[in-house]
Design a protein around this motif. Structure first.
Motif, PDB file in Angstrom:
ATOM      1  N   MET A 183       0.824  -1.210   0.000  1.00  0.00           N
ATOM      2  CA  MET A 183       0.000   0.000   0.000  1.00  0.00           C
ATOM      3  C   MET A 183       0.858   1.260   0.000  1.00  0.00           C
ATOM      4  SD  MET A 183      -3.136  -0.970  -0.206  1.00  0.00           S
ATOM      5  CE  MET A 183      -4.425  -0.007   0.581  1.00  0.00           C
ATOM      6  N   ARG A 184       1.959   1.253   0.754  1.00  0.00           N
ATOM      7  CA  ARG A 184       2.861   2.415   0.717  1.00  0.00           C
ATOM      8  C   ARG A 184       3.442   2.606  -0.673  1.00  0.00           C
ATOM      9  NH1 ARG A 184       4.465   0.646   5.878  1.00  0.00           N
ATOM     10  NH2 ARG A 184       6.120  -0.580   4.934  1.00  0.00           N
ATOM     11  N   TRP A 185       3.837   1.502  -1.300  1.00  0.00           N
ATOM     12  CA  TRP A 185       4.382   1.578  -2.666  1.00  0.00           C
ATOM     13  C   TRP A 185       3.340   2.148  -3.625  1.00  0.00           C
ATOM     14  CZ3 TRP A 185       2.391  -1.009  -6.940  1.00  0.00           C
ATOM     15  CH2 TRP A 185       3.127  -0.887  -8.127  1.00  0.00           C
ATOM     16  N   PHE A 186       2.099   1.681  -3.515  1.00  0.00           N
ATOM     17  CA  PHE A 186       1.057   2.113  -4.447  1.00  0.00           C
ATOM     18  C   PHE A 186       0.766   3.602  -4.305  1.00  0.00           C
ATOM     19  CE2 PHE A 186      -3.172   2.954  -5.958  1.00  0.00           C
ATOM     20  CZ  PHE A 186      -3.290   2.167  -7.096  1.00  0.00           C
ATOM     21  N   HIS A 187       0.629   4.087  -3.082  1.00  0.00           N
ATOM     22  CA  HIS A 187       0.178   5.461  -2.858  1.00  0.00           C
ATOM     23  C   HIS A 187       1.308   6.484  -2.803  1.00  0.00           C
ATOM     24  CE1 HIS A 187      -4.049   4.448  -2.173  1.00  0.00           C
ATOM     25  NE2 HIS A 187      -3.632   3.391  -1.497  1.00  0.00           N
ATOM     26  N   LYS A 188       2.552   6.037  -2.746  1.00  0.00           N
ATOM     27  CA  LYS A 188       3.663   6.976  -2.578  1.00  0.00           C
ATOM     28  C   LYS A 188       3.711   8.060  -3.650  1.00  0.00           C
ATOM     29  CE  LYS A 188       8.651   7.203  -1.793  1.00  0.00           C
ATOM     30  NZ  LYS A 188       9.924   6.431  -1.674  1.00  0.00           N
ATOM     31  N   PRO A 189       3.500   7.765  -4.962  1.00  0.00           N
ATOM     32  CA  PRO A 189       3.588   8.825  -5.977  1.00  0.00           C
ATOM     33  C   PRO A 189       2.376   9.749  -6.018  1.00  0.00           C
ATOM     34  CG  PRO A 189       3.896   6.613  -6.935  1.00  0.00           C
ATOM     35  CD  PRO A 189       3.306   6.447  -5.593  1.00  0.00           C
ATOM     36  N   SER A 190       1.328   9.430  -5.262  1.00  0.00           N
ATOM     37  CA  SER A 190       0.099  10.222  -5.295  1.00  0.00           C
ATOM     38  C   SER A 190       0.340  11.622  -4.743  1.00  0.00           C
ATOM     39  CB  SER A 190      -0.983   9.511  -4.475  1.00  0.00           C
ATOM     40  OG  SER A 190      -2.107  10.342  -4.281  1.00  0.00           O
ATOM     41  N   GLY A 191      -0.209  12.620  -5.428  1.00  0.00           N
ATOM     42  CA  GLY A 191      -0.101  13.985  -4.930  1.00  0.00           C
ATOM     43  C   GLY A 191      -0.850  14.180  -3.636  1.00  0.00           C
ATOM     44  N   ARG A 192      -2.000  13.500  -3.508  1.00  0.00           N
ATOM     45  CA  ARG A 192      -2.775  13.524  -2.262  1.00  0.00           C
ATOM     46  C   ARG A 192      -3.444  12.176  -2.073  1.00  0.00           C
ATOM     47  NH1 ARG A 192      -5.557  19.504  -2.515  1.00  0.00           N
ATOM     48  NH2 ARG A 192      -3.811  20.648  -1.604  1.00  0.00           N
ATOM     49  N   LEU A 193      -3.327  11.650  -0.872  1.00  0.00           N
ATOM     50  CA  LEU A 193      -4.014  10.426  -0.490  1.00  0.00           C
ATOM     51  C   LEU A 193      -5.203  10.825   0.378  1.00  0.00           C
ATOM     52  CD1 LEU A 193      -4.419   7.403   0.006  1.00  0.00           C
ATOM     53  CD2 LEU A 193      -2.570   7.493   1.708  1.00  0.00           C
ATOM     54  N   MET A 194      -6.421  10.609  -0.133  1.00  0.00           N
ATOM     55  CA  MET A 194      -7.625  11.040   0.572  1.00  0.00           C
ATOM     56  C   MET A 194      -8.108   9.948   1.527  1.00  0.00           C
ATOM     57  SD  MET A 194      -9.811  12.826  -2.493  1.00  0.00           S
ATOM     58  CE  MET A 194      -8.984  13.440  -3.970  1.00  0.00           C
ATOM     59  N   VAL A 195      -8.378  10.323   2.781  1.00  0.00           N
ATOM     60  CA  VAL A 195      -8.889   9.381   3.777  1.00  0.00           C
ATOM     61  C   VAL A 195     -10.119   9.982   4.444  1.00  0.00           C
ATOM     62  CG1 VAL A 195      -6.603   8.383   4.173  1.00  0.00           C
ATOM     63  CG2 VAL A 195      -7.407  10.237   5.629  1.00  0.00           C
ATOM     64  N   ALA A 196     -10.967   9.104   4.974  1.00  0.00           N
ATOM     65  CA  ALA A 196     -12.280   9.552   5.441  1.00  0.00           C
ATOM     66  C   ALA A 196     -12.280  10.132   6.845  1.00  0.00           C
ATOM     67  CB  ALA A 196     -13.273   8.385   5.364  1.00  0.00           C
TER      68      ALA A 196
END
Length: 363
Positions: free
Chosen positions: A126-139
């Motif tokens: 999961m860290r690998w997948f989301h690392k390049p994301s500009g923003r990781l949205m959480v609820a």
């Protein structure tokens, strides 16, 4: 704005992730944006191992690439970490396109509940997948803090909404769908699967009747083990909303959800919620006057259910009215990271020119 959503969770799947995404995309369109959704129903699929109701796309990369080219999105959101999400992520990295992601399911806990894999392996992925994301949205703030502890970054809030016109209290004279069952009615709605911890609810010693609405791989096993619990199968739309409204208490035993949309749906129907102290409930219930938390994640749920019987249903409904899908969509839009002007115009123009050159060369 042209917004592309890449998701492995979409209709006809029935869950909180799909409801959230469909509602938010509808609100974005109503706000004047153009939305293109890349979803599993557009591909050949295979059933998810141990959960055949969920279909995963096959050979998604090239078709998703063509969708990017034809739609020329100005903002890209990748909602899930499956084959479609992976294809969209790869394209964004190859083409240097900014994108955002969201964290809907506690994937490492979900996998560990089903397979003999350590939590650390799931969080590494999961860290690998989301690392390049500009923003990781959480609820929720609790989910944000948990992900920060696991090494995630660039986290932004994205709350949830509820349709208070569909989910609403039962009016005097409306039929009681639980007529004939001993009161009070304790209701659970959702996937009947091991990661939802439904057995913790089914095993409670409570006066009245326990009811489970939903389908899933654990339904037959639990129905056989707990014959006193009423398993009614999946319900949808207005019918589901009426079942909510006819209950006395909603019980939410899950420890793996990041929010728990059904919590808001129950509250909109005026039904107080009992839950464990886990991400989602711990962010919604305290101070709301609309439910009771068990003190931990293993016991105290029975006492929370019984305490909910004393809560004013009118106050529960009033609390739920503070959530809306329009506010949820506006927060989502604010979190997007669009390709800045004039770079996006130059990029898509250059891509179209290269495509024409390739076609001429091939001819």
């Amino acid at each position: 704005m042209r917004i592309l959503l890449a998701t492995d969770a979409w209709e006809p799947q029935v869950n909180g992730v799909v409801r959230t995404l469909t509602k938010v995309m509808a609100e974005l369109r109503a706000m004047g944006h153009e939305v293109d959704v890349v979803s599993p129903d557009q591909f050949p699929t295979f059933p998810l191992p141990t959960y055949p109701e969920i279909k995963l796309a096959i050979g998604a990369y090239e078709p998703v690439q063509e969708r990017f080219k034809s739609f020329e999105p100005e903002a890209i959101h990748i909602a899930t970490e499956g084959p479609i999400g992976l294809a969209a992520r790869r394209i964004c990295l190859e083409w240097k396109l900014p994108f955002t992601t969201s964290y809907h399911t506690r994937f490492p806990e979900y996998v560990s509940a089903r397979l003999p894999l350590p939590l650390a392996a799931g969080y590494t992925y999961m860290r690998w997948f989301h690392k390049p994301s500009g923003r990781l949205m959480v609820a929720t703030p609790t989910m944000r803090d948990e992900l920060v502890r696991h090494g995630f970054r660039n986290i932004s809030p994205w709350s949830r909404g509820v349709d208070t016109d569909v989910f609403k209290p039962r009016l005097p004279g409306e039929p009681d769908l639980f007529e004939g069952l001993a009161r009070p009615i304790y209701l659970n709605v959702g996937r009947v699967a091991v990661e939802k911890n439904i057995e913790a609810f089914a095993s409670l010693d409570l006066p009245g009747t326990k009811v489970v609405i939903g389908d899933g791989p654990q339904r037959e096993e639990l129905a056989e083990k707990y014959p006193e619990v009423k398993f009614l199968g999946a319900k949808f739309g207005d019918e589901l909303a009426r079942y909510f409204a006819c209950a006395d208490v909603f019980c939410f035993p899950s420890l793996t959800d990041t929010f728990g949309l059904v919590i808001l749906e129950a509250m909109a129907a005026g039904v107080p919620v009992a839950a464990f102290s886990a991400p989602g409930p711990i962010d919604i219930i305290p101070g709301s006057g609309a439910g009771v938390l068990a003190p931990g994640q293993t016991d105290g749920l029975r006492e929370a259910c019984l305490a909910c019987l004393d809560i004013d249903h009118g106050l529960v409904r009033k609390f739920a009215e503070g959530f809306s899908w329009r506010a949820c969509a506006e927060e989502f839009f604010k979190n997007l990271q669009p390709y800045p002007e004039p770079e996006k115009t130059r990029f898509w123009r250059r891509l179209r020119r290269l495509a024409r050159i390739r076609r001429k060369t091939a001819a």
